[in-house]
Design an enzyme around this catalytic site. Structure first.
Site, mmCIF file in Angstrom:
data_model
loop_
_atom_site.group_PDB
_atom_site.id
_atom_site.type_symbol
_atom_site.label_atom_id
_atom_site.label_comp_id
_atom_site.label_asym_id
_atom_site.label_seq_id
_atom_site.Cartn_x
_atom_site.Cartn_y
_atom_site.Cartn_z
ATOM 1 C CG HIS A 61 -2.316 0.791 1.188
ATOM 2 N ND1 HIS A 61 -3.426 0.581 1.703
ATOM 3 C CD2 HIS A 61 -2.301 2.287 0.750
ATOM 4 C CE1 HIS A 61 -4.045 1.496 1.378
ATOM 5 N NE2 HIS A 61 -3.561 2.423 0.895
ATOM 6 C CG HIS A 87 -0.995 6.613 -1.536
ATOM 7 N ND1 HIS A 87 -2.145 6.461 -2.326
ATOM 8 C CD2 HIS A 87 -1.490 5.825 -0.244
ATOM 9 C CE1 HIS A 87 -3.271 5.866 -1.711
ATOM 10 N NE2 HIS A 87 -2.830 5.544 -0.511
ATOM 11 N NE ARG A 92 -0.043 11.413 -2.354
ATOM 12 C CZ ARG A 92 -1.127 10.806 -1.947
ATOM 13 N NH1 ARG A 92 -1.838 9.985 -2.532
ATOM 14 N NH2 ARG A 92 -1.236 11.004 -0.700
ATOM 15 C CG ASN A 141 -4.989 7.258 -4.400
ATOM 16 O OD1 ASN A 141 -3.777 6.838 -4.480
ATOM 17 N ND2 ASN A 141 -5.258 7.996 -3.278
ATOM 18 C CG ASP A 200 -6.505 3.281 -0.694
ATOM 19 O OD1 ASP A 200 -7.128 2.973 0.112
ATOM 20 O OD2 ASP A 200 -5.504 3.977 -0.837
ATOM 21 C CG HIS A 255 -10.706 3.269 1.399
ATOM 22 N ND1 HIS A 255 -9.392 3.949 1.811
ATOM 23 C CD2 HIS A 255 -11.546 3.967 1.846
ATOM 24 C CE1 HIS A 255 -9.984 4.941 2.404
ATOM 25 N NE2 HIS A 255 -11.040 4.961 2.936
ATOM 26 C CG ASP A 260 -2.701 4.446 3.678
ATOM 27 O OD1 ASP A 260 -2.725 4.737 2.508
ATOM 28 O OD2 ASP A 260 -3.628 4.848 4.382
ATOM 29 C CG HIS A 265 -0.937 14.660 1.992
ATOM 30 N ND1 HIS A 265 -1.838 14.660 0.624
ATOM 31 C CD2 HIS A 265 -1.377 13.719 2.752
ATOM 32 C CE1 HIS A 265 -2.626 13.649 0.882
ATOM 33 N NE2 HIS A 265 -2.531 12.845 1.866
HETATM 34 O O1 DOR Z 1 -5.200 8.777 4.612
HETATM 35 C C1 DOR Z 1 -5.282 8.427 3.513
HETATM 36 N N1 DOR Z 1 -4.719 8.922 2.592
HETATM 37 N N2 DOR Z 1 -6.203 7.193 3.406
HETATM 38 C C2 DOR Z 1 -6.254 6.956 2.000
HETATM 39 O O2 DOR Z 1 -6.902 5.895 1.853
HETATM 40 C C3 DOR Z 1 -5.679 7.817 0.984
HETATM 41 C C4 DOR Z 1 -4.555 8.345 1.180
HETATM 42 C C5 DOR Z 1 -3.876 9.261 0.175
HETATM 43 O O3 DOR Z 1 -3.987 8.906 -0.922
HETATM 44 O O4 DOR Z 1 -3.807 10.622 0.597
#
Ligand code: DOR
Length: 442
Positions: free
Chosen positions: A71, A73, A75, A105, A162, A189, A315, A319
């Site tokens: 899991h 991300h 980006r 995503n 997700d 999810h 996960d 950000h």
């Molecule tokens: O906190 C989260 N951030 N949960 C998720 O399922 C997606 C993820 C994100 O893509 O930032």
């Protein structure tokens, strides 16, 4: 320590991992490991290093199959200011990972052959294997199924929307039937939108006190219950992402006892932080599913200990720094995870290291078919002829999390200043030492 380092020749350098204890599915033994041409060449109690070999010291360390994250991300494409495949897989390598499942995503989402192929091509020079997950529905909008057969034809083995759950039970049923025919896994999810609404933290005493909109535990639990029923009805297979409540874990326990093809992962923040961390209104602690009460944290730990939970998955959700300036309930949910997961598991879980490695390496590898039986080279065992995807861990070394020292392009770790035990010393990806003495080599 290294006798010689250098750029990797196409065939990969010859390495000797010296003085460690090899730990894999077959158990633990004191052994040196010789790596040549990208593969494990031998595993013997004492190996003389061939001339010109790179020597990776592993005295007091565990030599394990590389970790596998279900899991991540990454980006890219779309949010490259927060992470790229290059920076994300560098963070992965530093965290001991040799494979990550890249969540779909992105922008655009990975719901088409073109989008999947793009990420696969961008990942060719990455410092960890990137297994691309596809979206279950077009645009992750929960309305129509994505072209799953076409994506499976490109090697996609796991499908998920997700960031959002598939809200329609009817559509999820069809997706489960379709996935069964294709031999792929759906990963849910679990979040019922009509219950979660705009909740930004766990609904309970803390959310009332802080005046932050709450998301009830039931938003997760009704979807777990629904999808277990659908898995039973379709003879399908489901993987539950980042489970966080005691009731969810108990439902998975019962579904497994019933013999249903149900698997589950939990994230390190759900066994190392509670909802109380939200008290300072710092958006670093906003995550979906939200941080939970201590009783849920204990249930998550019990699920890891008794085999109900199959994997620890990060996960990893980068950000941008500006998001920290937003009010808690307007900030994007998510936290970094790749460089802290192993140490959090070693520090917070009362489990033997072999069990921790099962949860971080060979069980997730097998779950997503990246293991040798599934046709991949991840998760061990460390035997001659196996692809050299390895990590060397010092299980007793302590270190302090410094956000500015992380390889991720983002800084949103909730663990700044936390002292952790367990450090990744070296990582070998396809025979190349991508991390030596906790330093990324490229
Ligand atoms: O906190 C989260 N951030 N949960 C998720 O399922 C997606 C993820 C994100 O893509 O930032």
């Amino acid at each position: 320590m290294t006798e010689r380092t250098g750029r990797t020749a196409p065939s990969g350098p010859t390495l000797v991992i010296r003085g460690g204890t090899v730990s894999d599915t077959t158990g633990e033994r004191r052994a040196d490991v010789l790596v040549a041409d990208g593969k494990v060449a031998s595993v013997e109690e004492r190996i003389e290093s061939p001339r010109g070999a790179v020597v990776l010291e592993a005295e007091g360390c565990i030599v394990a199959p590389g970790l596998v994250d279900l899991h991540t991300h990454l980006r890219e494409p779309g949010r490259e200011e927060t992470e790229t495949i290059e920076t994300g897989t560098r963070a992965a390598a530093l965290g001991g990972y040799t494979a990550v499942v890249a969540m779909p995503n992105t922008d655009p989402p990975l719901d088409s052959a073109e989008a999947v192929r793009n990420v696969q091509e961008l990942s060719l020079s990455a410092t960890a294997e990137v297994a691309v997950a596809g979206a279950i529905t077009v645009g992750r909008l929960g309305e129509r199924l994505a072209p799953m057969a076409e994506l499976a034809g490109l090697g996609v083995r796991l499908f998920t929307d997700d960031g959002a759950g598939v809200q329609s039970a009817g559509l999820m049923r069809r997706a489960l039937e379709y996935a069964r025919g294709l031999g792929v896994i759906l990963a849910q999810h679990c979040e019922d939108g009509s219950l979660a609404c705009d909740g930004a933290m766990h609904e309970g005493a803390w959310s009332s006190r802080l005046g932050i909109p709450g998301m009830p535990a039931a938003a997760e639990e009704v979807m777990v219950a629904r999808d277990i029923a659908l898995t039973r009805a379709t003879a399908g297979r489901i993987h539950f992402l980042h489970l966080s409540t005691a009731v969810s874990i108990e439902m998975v326990r019962r579904a497994k006892a019933e013999g249903l093809a149900v698997t589950a992962e939990v994230a390190p923040h759900h066994f190392s932080l509670t909802e109380a961390a939200t008290a300072g209104f710092d958006p670093l602690f906003r995550v979906n599913p939200p941080l939970r009460p201590a009783s849920d944290v204990e249930a998550v730990k019990l699920g890891l200990a008794d085999g109900t939970v199959d994997a620890i998955a990060t996960d990893h959700a980068p950000h941008a720094p500006e998001s920290r300036d937003l009010p808690f309930d307007q900030a994007p949910p998510g936290m970094l995870g790749l460089q802290t997961a192993l140490a959090l598991a070693v520090s917070e879980l009362d489990l033997p290291l072999q069990r921790v490695l099962a949860l971080l390496s060979w069980q997730p590898a097998a779950l997503v078919g990246l293991d040798p039986i599934g046709g991949g080279g991840q998760g061990g065992p460390i035997v001659p002829g196996a692809p050299a995807n390895l990590c060397v861990i010092d299980p007793t070394a302590t270190w302090t999390v410094d956000p500015s020292a992380l390889a991720s392009r983002s800084r949103n770790t909730p663990y700044a200043g936390r002292r952790l035990t367990g450090q990744v010393r070296h990582t070998v990806f396809r025979g190349e030492p991508v991390v030596i003495d906790a330093e990324a080599q490229r």
